[in-house]
Design a protein around this motif. Structure first.
Motif, PDB file in Angstrom:
ATOM      1  N   ARG A  20      51.567  28.989   7.407  1.00 20.42           N
ATOM      2  CA  ARG A  20      52.920  29.300   7.887  1.00 20.42           C
ATOM      3  C   ARG A  20      53.208  28.570   9.195  1.00 20.42           C
ATOM      4  O   ARG A  20      54.306  28.026   9.392  1.00 20.42           O
TER       5      ARG A  20
ATOM      6  N   THR B  59      56.019  25.684   9.810  1.00 18.35           N
ATOM      7  CA  THR B  59      56.994  25.866  10.889  1.00 18.35           C
ATOM      8  C   THR B  59      56.989  24.667  11.816  1.00 18.35           C
ATOM      9  O   THR B  59      58.044  24.196  12.261  1.00 18.35           O
TER      10      THR B  59
ATOM     11  N   SER C 152      57.230  30.763  16.865  1.00 21.46           N
ATOM     12  CA  SER C 152      57.142  31.973  16.044  1.00 21.46           C
ATOM     13  C   SER C 152      57.382  33.240  16.843  1.00 21.46           C
ATOM     14  O   SER C 152      57.353  34.339  16.281  1.00 21.46           O
TER      15      SER C 152
ATOM     16  N   SER D 268      60.009  28.064   3.025  1.00 25.39           N
ATOM     17  CA  SER D 268      59.416  28.889   1.959  1.00 25.39           C
ATOM     18  C   SER D 268      60.483  29.601   1.137  1.00 25.39           C
ATOM     19  O   SER D 268      60.214  30.050   0.023  1.00 25.39           O
TER      20      SER D 268
END
Length: 222
Positions: free
Chosen positions: A3, A7, A88, A126
């Motif tokens: 992830r 990103t 994030s 995603s």
């Protein structure tokens, strides 16, 4: 980790392509592609720091002589992952919005960056549907079948002018799948495959020599 890596790609891909396009245009107009040489004298801070880490005999005489295979790949992965970790959290997202607002304030950069970012968000996000399904389609003529990938569904003016329900597909070339053809085909003419996108890519790149795992398992059971 995956992830964070995705990103990081979403952040850096539009920026890198934007800078690359600008550098190409400006460099072509000016005719200046050379970079300024780095200060690489024994009395510089960088040279002293490196001399405490590795033997002086290992240090190159100049930056042009420096060559470390694989170092660029490692640094790129670290930058992507660290960028993903940074954006994030709440502070990172605020900094990202500020950064994008600054880029969108520059006339030429705004056009390039916004276009590239829209494409990269669609491909790497995603939540997107691009390249999520492997398909079997008839191309370039009826009776000839090839592997394709679903890129989405037509919308807007294009969808209004097309008859019936259509789907956008990307037909890659072999053995280089980075080039190919974008087609809009009727849904009934497309057959969805159970194989993953990775397996389908291997099948395309190998020109059918490397079959998917399920095909190998079925042939072994016979």
């Amino acid at each position: 980790m995956r992830r964070y890596l995705l990103t990081g790609l979403l952040i850096w891909v539009p920026l890198v392509i934007t800078l690359w396009v600008l550098n190409l245009v400006v460099g072509t107009l000016d005719g200046q592609f050379s970079k300024l040489p780095l200060d690489w004298q024994p009395n510089t801070l960088l040279y002293k720091l490196l001399s405490h880490i590795v033997p002086v005999s290992w240090l190159p005489a100049s930056p042009a002589d420096f060559h470390a295979p694989g170092l660029g790949v490692i640094i790129t992965l670290l930058v992507l992952i660290l960028t993903g970790v940074t954006v994030s959290n709440m502070l990172g997202r605020q900094l990202l919005r500020l950064w994008e607002h600054m880029l969108n304030s520059i006339p030429v950069v705004k056009s390039i960056y916004s276009s590239v970012k829209q494409v990269s968000d669609t491909l790497f996000s995603s939540n997107g549907q691009a390249f999520r399904k492997a398909l079997l389609v008839q191309y370039p003529r009826e009776g000839s079948w090839t592997i394709a990938f679903q890129t989405g569904t037509p919308s807007g003016e294009v969808a209004e002018l097309l008859p019936g329900q259509m789907v956008g597909v990307y037909v890659p070339t072999t053995p280089n799948p980075t080039s190919g053809f974008f087609l809009m085909m009727p849904v009934e003419d497309v057959r969805e495959l159970e194989m993953s996108v990775d397996e389908a890519l291997k099948y395309v790149i190998s020109m059918g020599v490397v079959p998917p795992k399920d095909m190998v398992e079925r042939s072994g059971q016979r």
